[in-house]
Write a protein that holds these residues in place. Structure first.
Motif, PDB file in Angstrom:
ATOM      1  N   THR A  50      32.142  41.187  34.084  1.00  0.00           N
ATOM      2  CA  THR A  50      31.570  40.088  34.838  1.00  0.00           C
ATOM      3  C   THR A  50      30.804  38.916  33.825  1.00  0.00           C
ATOM      4  O   THR A  50      30.922  37.670  34.160  1.00  0.00           O
ATOM      5  N   ASN A  54      31.743  35.135  33.789  1.00  0.00           N
ATOM      6  CA  ASN A  54      30.772  34.099  34.014  1.00  0.00           C
ATOM      7  C   ASN A  54      30.574  33.215  32.977  1.00  0.00           C
ATOM      8  O   ASN A  54      30.660  31.775  33.079  1.00  0.00           O
ATOM      9  N   ARG A  59      29.337  29.561  33.769  1.00  0.00           N
ATOM     10  CA  ARG A  59      28.229  29.888  34.668  1.00  0.00           C
ATOM     11  C   ARG A  59      27.071  30.438  33.656  1.00  0.00           C
ATOM     12  O   ARG A  59      25.897  30.807  34.375  1.00  0.00           O
ATOM     13  N   THR A  88      32.422  34.335  43.856  1.00  0.00           N
ATOM     14  CA  THR A  88      31.596  35.412  43.483  1.00  0.00           C
ATOM     15  C   THR A  88      31.897  36.801  44.161  1.00  0.00           C
ATOM     16  O   THR A  88      32.599  36.834  45.082  1.00  0.00           O
ATOM     17  N   ASP A 173      35.379  37.195  41.057  1.00  0.00           N
ATOM     18  CA  ASP A 173      34.475  38.344  40.345  1.00  0.00           C
ATOM     19  C   ASP A 173      34.944  39.430  41.415  1.00  0.00           C
ATOM     20  O   ASP A 173      34.299  39.536  42.739  1.00  0.00           O
ATOM     21  N   LYS A 427      24.696  29.325  44.482  1.00  0.00           N
ATOM     22  CA  LYS A 427      26.162  29.289  44.538  1.00  0.00           C
ATOM     23  C   LYS A 427      26.472  28.000  44.543  1.00  0.00           C
ATOM     24  O   LYS A 427      27.512  27.387  43.849  1.00  0.00           O
TER      25      LYS A 427
END
Length: 598
Positions: A50, A54, A59, A88, A173, A427
């Motif tokens: 993860t 990202n 992110r 997400t 994800d 988000k």
């Protein structure tokens, strides 16, 4: 869009009581994915998949990131946000909006300004049909306490929120978590269809079925933050067979790979090199029950990949631009490209807020709570006496309760606002859907029309049952005073919630604050110490009570309960200052929280 990454590392700083240490999350991960391909990031829990996703999706922007990541030979920039979709793991959606409303609002906020409102709405409908959501388009999303669409449909709505901008590259994800095998297969088939349409798809996956595994074009296998395999997913079993790791029984390839990544070699043949290494270690830590320990297996797999595959794969990658100074220089020179003007963002978010929260505001529980309280108060002060001082003092007790009730109620409602919407705000802000100022103003003003309804019902019952001053001006001035108190009290709740972002701590602080305001006002203790008495001037209860007294008794007596009955301009000014002051504090707190990459 071609994405390449080379020697990507990531560390987190762990602050202890006496010292600070760095923990490696990713150790030199390299790979690439091209348009038309689906890249799966696989590994056990805590392996770093993860985190890698990202990083690739832009992110994470931390000084502890190393290596290089490029998109079509260029570094990440804010312009790329309009070409990158990121789904997400958690389905972050508003439960009371329908599927059509959810995707329409996303289209209005995210699609370019050059498109008309009708074109944006048409794009939302195209996505609905593309994802097969037409049968449930008018069904609410649902949540913990609201029945809505199925889990697979929720996931497709989340994907729809991202593909509505027609991104060149899509990150997901664990899109199949919580789904049954058939729904998971449909979801992955959808991703494969998108890739075949020319998009680049990167997804993490925890433990796919064998059917899912064979639908991926490329695979990255991680173990403890290190790269154990990168290449075609169809060649993964051949590679591990070449280094002496073969399943002894028929098993799902994904299950076999995850067992290896965990260091679990039950039902797996052990290569001779690994046996030799165990004999050299010659300790209980190196070998347990006649088998190598997970740490030894992990070390062997990392070394095998580095010596046999890594060098060859890195040569295939073009030399990318480093992340640090090149990125900072380019990002600082670019401006964000918003899909709507500030006023359009505010209008869209205002309408969305009213549609989402009207169900909560007008729930039977809340209406019953307010009306039952009003009826009880009306019965207790039924046609109260206003011809004697004692009767006026009794009626003043009712006004005090009204000031307290419409001080407590809004504070503890507003506290939940930002902590509950933090995930959604993070988000949507990460995707540059709107400015924080537009969101904040829309969120705080969309409550106002809804907040006016229940106080009106409350006062219509209490005012006439209790026999308060029967003329139009005092009635509407009382209503205005209560409404002003509600907005000021909400401001305090918003500020506390935005500052702490934790419901338990925020509720505790609000309880202490409101109780202090009430006690310091001098209602229960007539001689309040000087070092405490100043708090009353920060209390909306205190100013609201004084205003209510002045509205009701200005024509009757110059002084009541030790308060001078004057024009009330001071109290109105204080409440107006609180309305704007508390909200400014809430906005500053949100801005400082840095909820997402900005």
């Amino acid at each position: 869009m071609v994405s390449m990454f080379r020697d990507v590392t990531y560390k987190v700083i762990i602050k202890g009581m006496t010292s600070t240490e760095e923990k490696d999350i990713l150790n030199g991960i390299s790979g690439s994915v091209d348009p038309g391909e689906v890249l799966a990031l696989m590994g056990p829990s805590g392996s770093g998949k993860t985190t890698l996703l990202n990083l690739l999706g832009g992110r994470l922007n931390q000084p502890t990131v190393g290596g290089s990541i490029t998109y079509n030979d260029g570094p990440y920039s804010k312009f790329l946000k309009s070409r990158i979709g990121f789904v997400t793991q958690d389905d972050i959606l508003f439960p009371h909006l329908t599927v059509k409303e959810t995707l329409t609002y996303a289209a209005l906020l995210r699609l370019p300004k050059t498109l008309t409102k009708q074109q944006k709405q048409k794009r939302a409908m195209d996505v609905i049909y593309e994802l097969g959501l037409e049968r449930c388009q008018d069904t609410v999303i649902g949540g913990s306490f609201v029945r809505g669409v199925s889990g697979g449909e929720r996931k497709r709505v989340c994907i729809g929120n991202e593909i509505i901008i027609n991104p060149s590259i899509l990150f997901l994800d664990e899109p199949t978590s919580g789904l049954d095998s058939t729904t998971a297969l449909k979801t992955v088939q959808l991703l494969q269809d998108m890739a075949e349409g020319g998009k680049t798809v990167v997804t993490t996956i925890h433990q796919p079925s064998s059917r899912l595994f064979h639908k991926f074009d490329k695979l990255i296998l991680l173990g403890k933050g290190s790269l154990l395999y990168f290449g075609k997913s169809s060649e993964a079993m051949l590679y591990f067979s070449s280094i002496g790791c073969n399943p002894l029984i028929a098993m799902n390839p994904a299950e076999f790979l995850l067992d290896l990544a965990n260091g679990n070699i039950n039902d797996v043949s052990v290569p001779s090199e690994l046996d030799d290494k165990v004999q050299i270690v010659n300790s209980d830590a190196g070998k347990r029950n006649g088998k190598p320990s997970p740490a030894v297996v992990h070390e062997y797999l990392v070394e095998a990949y580095e010596t046999r595959v890594a060098v060859k794969e890195k040569k295939k990658l073009m030399v990318p631009i480093p992340l640090d100074e090149e990125v900072k220089a380019k990002v600082s020179s670019l401006k964000r490209q918003w899909g709507a003007s500030w006023w359009q963002q505010y209008t869209i978010l205002f309408c969305r807020g009213i549609k989402e929260r009207r169900h909560d505001y007008f729930s039977w529980l809340r209406i019953t709570q307010v009306l039952s309280t009003a009826i009880i108060l009306g019965l207790l002060w039924w046609n109260s006496d206003t011809n004697s001082l004692k009767g006026l003092q009794d009626q003043a007790g009712l006004l005090f309760f009204i000031a307290v009730f419409w001080g407590f109620f809004p504070v503890f409602t507003a506290i939940f606002t930002f902590p509950q919407e933090r995930a959604m705000l993070s988000k949507e802000r990460a995707a540059d859907m709107y400015r924080l100022s537009a969101y904040f103003l829309a969120r705080t003003t969309s409550d106002l029309p809804l907040d006016l309804v229940l106080p009106v019902l409350f006062l219509l019952v209490v005012y006439f049952m209790a026999g308060l001053r029967m003329s139009a001006a005092p009635f509407f001035l009382t209503m205005l005073t209560v409404f002003l108190s509600i907005i000021a009290a909400q401001g305090l709740g918003l500020a506390i919630g935005a500052t702490l972002m934790d419901l338990k701590r925020a509720t505790t602080l609000a309880s202490v604050t409101v109780m202090t305001f009430m006690l310091a006002g001098g209602y229960f203790v007539k001689r309040v110490p000087v070092f405490v008495s100043w708090i009353r001037y920060l209390s909306f209860n205190y100013h609201t009570y004084k205003l209510l007294l002045k509205v009701q008794y200005k024509h009757m007596t110059p002084v009541l309960n030790g308060m001078r009955i004057d024009s009330g301009l001071t109290e109105v000014s204080a409440l107006v200052a609180m309305v704007f002051g508390y909200r400014l504090l809430a906005y500053i707190s949100l801005r400082r929280m840095k909820l997402c990459a900005q």
